[in-house]
Design a protein around this motif. Structure first.
Motif: not given
Length: 81
Positions: A24-37
């Protein structure tokens, strides 16, 4: 019986939960621009602050003759120790 089943599989449940969280963190970084992972499974940057690198991938890069940066070496040392 259900409690015993959950107790016996507690490490499996914890491991699968962590795997889903990482996906979820990897996908969120790509789809939503999260900078967590951000990154990939070989080398990931955590909070845009430090790297976590697969030690075997870093060794493979070194043996292949690629330029291995200090960030990747530190990330591999974090995982190793």
């Amino acid at each position: 019986m259900t409690n015993n089943l959950l107790y016996r599989n507690r490490y499996l449940i914890a491991r699968r939960s962590l795997q889903v969280l990482l996906l979820v963190l990897f996908a969120g970084a790509n789809y939503f621009g999260w900078k967590v992972l951000t990154g990939n499974y070989s080398t990931a940057r955590v909070f845009d602050w430090f790297y976590l690198s697969d030690p075997f991938a870093a060794l493979q890069l070194f043996v292949a003759g690629a330029a291995v940066s200090a960030d990747i070496l530190v990330g591999a040392l974090i995982i190793t120790f």
